[in-house]
Write a protein that holds these residues in place. Structure first.
Motif, PDB file in Angstrom:
ATOM      1  N   THR A 142      -9.593   6.870   9.601  1.00  0.00           N
ATOM      2  CA  THR A 142     -10.652   7.200   8.640  1.00  0.00           C
ATOM      3  C   THR A 142     -11.977   7.374   9.372  1.00  0.00           C
ATOM      4  O   THR A 142     -12.772   8.265   9.039  1.00  0.00           O
ATOM      5  CB  THR A 142     -10.773   6.106   7.562  1.00  0.00           C
ATOM      6  OG1 THR A 142      -9.519   5.962   6.890  1.00  0.00           O
ATOM      7  CG2 THR A 142     -11.833   6.470   6.534  1.00  0.00           C
ATOM      8  N   CYS A 145     -11.894  10.755  10.769  1.00  0.00           N
ATOM      9  CA  CYS A 145     -12.242  11.791   9.788  1.00  0.00           C
ATOM     10  C   CYS A 145     -13.755  11.936   9.651  1.00  0.00           C
ATOM     11  O   CYS A 145     -14.279  13.051   9.533  1.00  0.00           O
ATOM     12  CB  CYS A 145     -11.624  11.456   8.424  1.00  0.00           C
ATOM     13  SG  CYS A 145      -9.831  11.617   8.343  1.00  0.00           S
ATOM     14  N   ALA A 148     -14.935  13.843  12.755  1.00  0.00           N
ATOM     15  CA  ALA A 148     -14.160  15.025  13.152  1.00  0.00           C
ATOM     16  C   ALA A 148     -15.068  16.203  13.530  1.00  0.00           C
ATOM     17  O   ALA A 148     -15.968  16.561  12.774  1.00  0.00           O
ATOM     18  CB  ALA A 148     -13.226  15.435  12.023  1.00  0.00           C
ATOM     19  N   PHE A 154      -9.766  17.153  11.715  1.00  0.00           N
ATOM     20  CA  PHE A 154      -9.933  16.449  10.447  1.00  0.00           C
ATOM     21  C   PHE A 154      -8.608  16.362   9.700  1.00  0.00           C
ATOM     22  O   PHE A 154      -8.222  15.285   9.209  1.00  0.00           O
ATOM     23  CB  PHE A 154     -10.978  17.159   9.583  1.00  0.00           C
ATOM     24  CG  PHE A 154     -11.137  16.573   8.210  1.00  0.00           C
ATOM     25  CD1 PHE A 154     -12.022  15.532   7.982  1.00  0.00           C
ATOM     26  CD2 PHE A 154     -10.386  17.051   7.139  1.00  0.00           C
ATOM     27  CE1 PHE A 154     -12.166  14.973   6.711  1.00  0.00           C
ATOM     28  CE2 PHE A 154     -10.513  16.504   5.870  1.00  0.00           C
ATOM     29  CZ  PHE A 154     -11.406  15.469   5.654  1.00  0.00           C
ATOM     30  N   PHE A 157      -6.112  13.915  11.470  1.00  0.00           N
ATOM     31  CA  PHE A 157      -6.522  12.530  11.268  1.00  0.00           C
ATOM     32  C   PHE A 157      -6.303  12.096   9.820  1.00  0.00           C
ATOM     33  O   PHE A 157      -5.902  10.968   9.550  1.00  0.00           O
ATOM     34  CB  PHE A 157      -7.992  12.343  11.655  1.00  0.00           C
ATOM     35  CG  PHE A 157      -8.234  12.290  13.137  1.00  0.00           C
ATOM     36  CD1 PHE A 157      -7.199  12.450  14.045  1.00  0.00           C
ATOM     37  CD2 PHE A 157      -9.510  12.082  13.651  1.00  0.00           C
ATOM     38  CE1 PHE A 157      -7.420  12.408  15.412  1.00  0.00           C
ATOM     39  CE2 PHE A 157      -9.745  12.028  15.018  1.00  0.00           C
ATOM     40  CZ  PHE A 157      -8.697  12.195  15.896  1.00  0.00           C
ATOM     41  N   ARG A 158      -6.572  13.023   8.912  1.00  0.00           N
ATOM     42  CA  ARG A 158      -6.409  12.722   7.484  1.00  0.00           C
ATOM     43  C   ARG A 158      -4.943  12.450   7.151  1.00  0.00           C
ATOM     44  O   ARG A 158      -4.622  11.558   6.375  1.00  0.00           O
ATOM     45  CB  ARG A 158      -6.931  13.910   6.684  1.00  0.00           C
ATOM     46  CG  ARG A 158      -6.888  13.751   5.180  1.00  0.00           C
ATOM     47  CD  ARG A 158      -8.215  13.323   4.653  1.00  0.00           C
ATOM     48  NE  ARG A 158      -8.310  13.566   3.228  1.00  0.00           N
ATOM     49  CZ  ARG A 158      -8.643  12.658   2.335  1.00  0.00           C
ATOM     50  NH1 ARG A 158      -8.934  11.430   2.722  1.00  0.00           N
ATOM     51  NH2 ARG A 158      -8.731  12.950   1.056  1.00  0.00           N
ATOM     52  N   ARG A 217     -19.727  13.536   5.133  1.00  0.00           N
ATOM     53  CA  ARG A 217     -19.284  12.534   6.115  1.00  0.00           C
ATOM     54  C   ARG A 217     -19.535  11.109   5.628  1.00  0.00           C
ATOM     55  O   ARG A 217     -18.787  10.186   5.955  1.00  0.00           O
ATOM     56  CB  ARG A 217     -19.964  12.773   7.468  1.00  0.00           C
ATOM     57  CG  ARG A 217     -19.524  14.070   8.149  1.00  0.00           C
ATOM     58  CD  ARG A 217     -20.140  14.229   9.525  1.00  0.00           C
ATOM     59  NE  ARG A 217     -19.849  15.532  10.109  1.00  0.00           N
ATOM     60  CZ  ARG A 217     -18.758  15.817  10.827  1.00  0.00           C
ATOM     61  NH1 ARG A 217     -17.868  14.865  11.062  1.00  0.00           N
ATOM     62  NH2 ARG A 217     -18.572  17.033  11.325  1.00  0.00           N
ATOM     63  N   PHE A 220     -16.743   9.322   3.872  1.00  0.00           N
ATOM     64  CA  PHE A 220     -15.773   8.620   4.721  1.00  0.00           C
ATOM     65  C   PHE A 220     -16.351   7.343   5.313  1.00  0.00           C
ATOM     66  O   PHE A 220     -15.616   6.362   5.530  1.00  0.00           O
ATOM     67  CB  PHE A 220     -15.261   9.559   5.820  1.00  0.00           C
ATOM     68  CG  PHE A 220     -14.337  10.619   5.292  1.00  0.00           C
ATOM     69  CD1 PHE A 220     -12.996  10.353   5.087  1.00  0.00           C
ATOM     70  CD2 PHE A 220     -14.838  11.862   4.943  1.00  0.00           C
ATOM     71  CE1 PHE A 220     -12.155  11.314   4.576  1.00  0.00           C
ATOM     72  CE2 PHE A 220     -14.007  12.840   4.430  1.00  0.00           C
ATOM     73  CZ  PHE A 220     -12.650  12.566   4.238  1.00  0.00           C
TER      74      PHE A 220
END
Length: 496
Positions: A142, A145, A148, A154, A157-158, A217, A220
């Motif tokens: 996370t 993300c 990223a 992104f 990783f997600r 961002r 997240f």
């Protein structure tokens, strides 16, 4: 003499013991049996305080509370970014619609693959270590993300964050079965599902204002803060509840104290591991109950995320909602879900107790009766939402009827999940993982396929089509209500 159950094969010494094992999965457990040698260990009587079924009320509240909050954060993370997707696409200079759709759906696709590994491992090595490892990995990706540099990184990783974030959503049912007897399990399971279903609804409400005010961002970074706090709390305050793991540790302790009083067979660790990993897939393939209900839940779950996707186009396009207030469109769905959960938290256990008293025996199939309430609610909600949005009737009308849809989703989803836990108590986590595979694939892919459908048919006929399909497939759970016991016993899955 202590009674025992073969952990991997699930066989018992008598039918009576098998019934006891279903009612209390921790009451009759032994170590692994992989050779002729057999190590037997049991609780010190029915009131042994080490047995999770006998834990104090406060200890159970802490454990189930932590698991339920964890199960809330992951679905919250799945939808919080929805209002900020346009900002993310602009930041990454991304214009391809299928790629933009993956921003939301790739996380849900992770729900399909993570549980295949994590759920059976929790039945092999215990719940606590899987929760802790999953929390750390989910937290790390996370953070990835949030940092990223491009949309490709992104999305990767997600996906990984979704795989490990799915752990509490599936293992949670097993944790509740560890601690709560069958007669009271409905209320506890409803608490777990409250987080699982309200998370995706609350997420856009929060995410809309954060994305508008601080950028996507920070959506997240908020999730990082929440996940970080729960990772710490889980590490220090969550107790192990898996009965076989606790008894295995008890045997190890007694062996040290009593100079190997309990024989420990030379188990084939590799065979045990791969048999555990294969368990959810075997259940999905060999059990008509698991297969049928998984397909039904897949459609229902896909509708939920399809609605999330349409909200981001319907309300801005038809009613002029901005990014900040777009999340408020999800409140109707949330209210419908909440009311249905409150009702089911009482009704599920009440109906189970009433039917058990009436027929003189307890059956998991009694949990499926509330499905009847959901059959008309889901299509009604879809029909009215679609046509009122099509003709731009005042925005409050489609929002109200999304509440009907939300209630219908809950009356369909929760009873089937509780049924899975009651029917496969010892392997509840694997059963939930099996259903998660199919439904998460639908949840991730249906929104991608749904957008072209709405472009072709419009919101009115598009949602009407979904309503007709929901009405047609609603006969499936009713079949399981009537013939579930026969199918469950005839096609019982062996784990040897």
């Amino acid at each position: 003499m202590p009674q025992s159950i073969d952990l991997e094969q699930g066989s018992t010494s008598s039918d009576t013991e098998q019934q006891k094992a279903q009612e209390d999965p921790g009451a009759l457990v032994t170590g692994m049996q992989e050779t002729k040698a057999k190590k037997e260990i049991s609780w010190d009587g029915e009131n042994d305080p080490e047995n999770p079924q006998n834990w104090s009320k406060n200890k159970k509240i802490i454990n189930i509370g932590i698991v339920s909050i964890l199960a809330f954060i992951t679905p919250l993370a799945s939808s919080t970014i929805v209002p900020g997707v346009p900002l993310l696409a602009e930041d990454f200079n991304e214009t391809r619609k299928p790629v933009i759709s993956l921003v939301v759906s790739i996380f849900v696709l992770g729900f399909a693959f993570g549980p295949l590994l994590l759920s059976p491992l929790s039945e092999l090595y215990g719940r606590r270590i899987i929760y802790n490892v999953s929390n750390v990995v989910h937290l790390g990706f996370t953070i990835g993300c949030a940092l990223a540099p491009n949309i490709a990184v992104f999305i990767v990783f997600r996906f990984i964050a979704g795989c490990f974030g799915a752990a509490p959503m599936n293992i949670g049912g097993g944790s509740i079965a560890d601690q709560i007897p069958l007669a009271k399990r409905g209320a506890a399971m409803t608490i777990l599902f409250t987080g699982i279903f309200l998370g995706p609804v609350i997420g856009p409400v929060i995410g809309g204002f954060i994305a508008q005010g601080a950028g996507w961002r920070w959506v997240f970074w908020l999730l990082v803060i929440m996940s970080g706090v729960m990772t710490i709390l889980t590490f220090f305050f969550l107790s192990e509840s898996h009965a076989p793991t606790l008894l295995r540790k008890k045997a190890e302790r007694l062996n040290k104290e009593q100079q190997n009083t309990f024989d420990k067979p030379e188990a084939d660790a590799k065979a045990v591991f791969f048999r555990a990993i294969a368990r959810p897939t075997r259940m999905l393939i060999r059990s008509p109950i698991v297969t049928g209900l998984s397909l039904y839940l897949a459609l229902i779950y896909g509708y939920l995320y399809l609605l999330f996707t349409t909200f981001s186009t319907v309300f801005p396009g038809q009613y002029g909602f901005g990014i900040g207030i777009l999340g408020l469109a999800f409140l109707g769905l949330g209210i419908g879900i909440s009311l249905a959960l409150v009702f089911l938290s009482w009704f599920s256990d009440w109906m189970q107790a009433r039917l058990t008293k009436k027929h003189g025996e307890s059956k998991p199939e009694y949990r499926l009766l509330p499905l009847v309430f959901g059959i008309p609610l889901l299509p009604i909600g879809l029909f009215v939402y679609g046509w009122t949005a099509q003709y731009k009737i005042h925005w409050i009308v489609p929002i109200i009827f999304t509440g009907f849809t939300g209630a219908g989703l809950i009356f369909s989803f929760v009873p089937t999940q509780i049924y899975m836990v009651d029917a496969f108590t010892q392997y509840a986590a694997s059963a939930l993982a099996a259903t998660s595979v199919v439904r998460s694939i639908f949840g991730g892919c249906l929104p991608i396929a749904g957008l072209p459908m709405y472009s072709t048919l419009g919101y009115g006929w598009g949602n009407s089509l979904l309503g007709f399909i929901a009405l047609a497939v609603s006969v499936a759970p009713l079949i399981f209500w009537k013939y579930g016991e026969k199918l469950r016993t005839k096609y019982e899955v062996s784990f040897d």
